[in-house]
Scaffold this motif. Sequence first.
Motif, PDB file in Angstrom:
ATOM      1  N   TRP A 197      36.728  -5.471   8.845  1.00  0.00           N
ATOM      2  CA  TRP A 197      35.480  -5.998   8.287  1.00  0.00           C
ATOM      3  C   TRP A 197      35.197  -7.407   8.821  1.00  0.00           C
ATOM      4  O   TRP A 197      34.087  -7.709   9.246  1.00  0.00           O
ATOM      5  CB  TRP A 197      35.576  -5.999   6.759  1.00  0.00           C
ATOM      6  N   LYS A 198      36.224  -8.272   8.810  1.00  0.00           N
ATOM      7  CA  LYS A 198      36.057  -9.638   9.316  1.00  0.00           C
ATOM      8  C   LYS A 198      35.730  -9.642  10.799  1.00  0.00           C
ATOM      9  O   LYS A 198      34.923 -10.460  11.269  1.00  0.00           O
ATOM     10  CB  LYS A 198      37.325 -10.463   9.063  1.00  0.00           C
ATOM     11  N   ASN A 199      36.305  -8.726  11.553  1.00  0.00           N
ATOM     12  CA  ASN A 199      36.048  -8.665  12.992  1.00  0.00           C
ATOM     13  C   ASN A 199      34.639  -8.169  13.300  1.00  0.00           C
ATOM     14  O   ASN A 199      34.027  -8.603  14.279  1.00  0.00           O
ATOM     15  CB  ASN A 199      37.105  -7.826  13.700  1.00  0.00           C
ATOM     16  N   ARG A 200      34.106  -7.273  12.470  1.00  0.00           N
ATOM     17  CA  ARG A 200      32.705  -6.856  12.651  1.00  0.00           C
ATOM     18  C   ARG A 200      31.780  -8.054  12.461  1.00  0.00           C
ATOM     19  O   ARG A 200      30.842  -8.262  13.224  1.00  0.00           O
ATOM     20  CB  ARG A 200      32.345  -5.734  11.678  1.00  0.00           C
TER      21      ARG A 200
ATOM     22  N   SER B 161      28.749 -13.014  14.844  1.00  0.00           N
ATOM     23  CA  SER B 161      28.557 -14.470  14.764  1.00  0.00           C
ATOM     24  C   SER B 161      29.235 -15.235  15.894  1.00  0.00           C
ATOM     25  O   SER B 161      29.051 -16.451  16.007  1.00  0.00           O
ATOM     26  CB  SER B 161      29.088 -14.986  13.426  1.00  0.00           C
ATOM     27  N   GLY B 162      30.032 -14.558  16.695  1.00  0.00           N
ATOM     28  CA  GLY B 162      30.736 -15.242  17.770  1.00  0.00           C
ATOM     29  C   GLY B 162      32.015 -15.939  17.321  1.00  0.00           C
ATOM     30  O   GLY B 162      32.600 -16.713  18.067  1.00  0.00           O
ATOM     31  N   ALA B 163      32.450 -15.674  16.097  1.00  0.00           N
ATOM     32  CA  ALA B 163      33.684 -16.277  15.577  1.00  0.00           C
ATOM     33  C   ALA B 163      34.905 -15.586  16.185  1.00  0.00           C
ATOM     34  O   ALA B 163      34.806 -14.516  16.788  1.00  0.00           O
ATOM     35  CB  ALA B 163      33.723 -16.170  14.051  1.00  0.00           C
ATOM     36  N   ALA B 164      36.053 -16.206  15.996  1.00  0.00           N
ATOM     37  CA  ALA B 164      37.308 -15.653  16.517  1.00  0.00           C
ATOM     38  C   ALA B 164      37.683 -14.373  15.773  1.00  0.00           C
ATOM     39  O   ALA B 164      37.431 -14.239  14.576  1.00  0.00           O
ATOM     40  CB  ALA B 164      38.421 -16.678  16.375  1.00  0.00           C
TER      41      ALA B 164
END
Length: 139
Positions: free
Chosen positions: A48-51, A56-59
């Motif tokens: 979920w965090k990776n989606r 958003s371009g976050a790590a």
Amino acid sequence: AHIDHSGQIPYLYKNGYRGPIYSTDATMDLCGIMLRDSAHIQEQEAEWKNRKAQRSGAAMVEPDYTVEDAERVMKQFVPCPYGGWQTLFEDEGGKIEVCFTDVGHLLGSSSISVRVTEAGRAPEIIVFSGDIGNTHQPL
């Protein structure tokens, strides 16, 4: 087997620990269920965090451990009965043993006595109590 007591065992495995894990029979059984479940939740949360991170371009993130890590570490458990001394180490210089005592907190809970015997000296015993309570109640 409370997750706050056992929840990092697969993380240790993931990071290279391959030694034995001594526990009561019931703790081993409960960890087999709980650690897989915890790993599954971690994998879902990382997905979920990776989606969100991709948008958003976050790590990207990685779960602390996977279901595979949890399943593999279960093979390292050494079930120990209550009341019997289990030898962890022994050589000409001495011996280290543990004994689990039922404390009734939940299935599999125990205090653990560690008996250290050095050559030429009387044995010394250290007791770790852990969580205690609800004795003589099966659930």
